[in-house]
Design an enzyme around this catalytic site. Sequence first.
Site, PDB file in Angstrom:
ATOM      1  N   HIS A   9       0.825  -1.207   0.000  1.00 30.26           N
ATOM      2  CA  HIS A   9       0.000   0.000   0.000  1.00 30.26           C
ATOM      3  C   HIS A   9       0.864   1.264   0.000  1.00 30.26           C
ATOM      4  O   HIS A   9       2.044   1.236   0.373  1.00 30.26           O
ATOM      5  CB  HIS A   9      -0.932   0.016   1.212  1.00 30.26           C
ATOM      6  CG  HIS A   9      -0.214   0.063   2.524  1.00 30.26           C
ATOM      7  ND1 HIS A   9       0.363   1.213   3.020  1.00 30.26           N
ATOM      8  CD2 HIS A   9       0.045  -0.906   3.432  1.00 30.26           C
ATOM      9  CE1 HIS A   9       0.930   0.964   4.183  1.00 30.26           C
ATOM     10  NE2 HIS A   9       0.760  -0.318   4.459  1.00 30.26           N
ATOM     11  N   GLU A  79      -1.639  -7.162   8.000  1.00 29.37           N
ATOM     12  CA  GLU A  79      -0.258  -6.976   8.440  1.00 29.37           C
ATOM     13  C   GLU A  79       0.031  -7.779   9.706  1.00 29.37           C
ATOM     14  O   GLU A  79      -0.883  -8.236  10.403  1.00 29.37           O
ATOM     15  CB  GLU A  79      -0.006  -5.473   8.664  1.00 29.37           C
ATOM     16  CG  GLU A  79       1.402  -5.082   9.108  1.00 29.37           C
ATOM     17  CD  GLU A  79       2.522  -5.500   8.154  1.00 29.37           C
ATOM     18  OE1 GLU A  79       2.740  -6.721   7.985  1.00 29.37           O
ATOM     19  OE2 GLU A  79       3.204  -4.608   7.607  1.00 29.37           O
TER      20      GLU A  79
END
Length: 199
Positions: A9, A79
């Site tokens: 990202h 994550e």
Amino acid sequence: MGDLFLVRHGETEWSRSGRHTGWTDVPLTEHGRKEARGLVPLIRSHRIGAAFVSPLQRARETAELIGVHDARIDADLREWDYGGYEGVTTVEIQRDRPGWFLFTDGVAPGPPEHPGESPEQVGERADRMLAKADAALANTEGVVVLIAHGHFLRVLTARRLGLPPQHGALFQLATGALCRLGTEHGRPVVAGWNIRPRE
């Protein structure tokens, strides 16, 4: 079999300041949006067979900005759970734990809903995600795109290459970058890393 495209990202306020960002759902900065939009020509030049994205907004927004509008949300792409180190920088952690290194030392325990993950646990998630990506590659033409987070994608890369999760430390990954995992003579290889458009 096609290639795996990994997209980290774009920049967030926390990634810019080096704060460990696991479950905290911070948005992209304007610079992060620009990083993501810059990947459009690189993505568009390939046929996408399937795409998967982390449930967190910074990854989902990146997927939209790079033009991947039908990515399947998959919790295995989230994550690393940093437990008690969520929102804390490496420099701050090393004041209490000199020499601390995420990929070998893991994290401090966190609250019950986010207790933290060991490198091995992250590796197990990466293995599950790779199995799903391989199933998609076997049933479609084109590349499979995974849009997720820096530390997780580094562990996933290590696992793809047959390395222990700790070896994710070898693959520095910038925000808003594209990486390509392919094969050579039937063996997994890194075919491109930290690819970004030319300025």
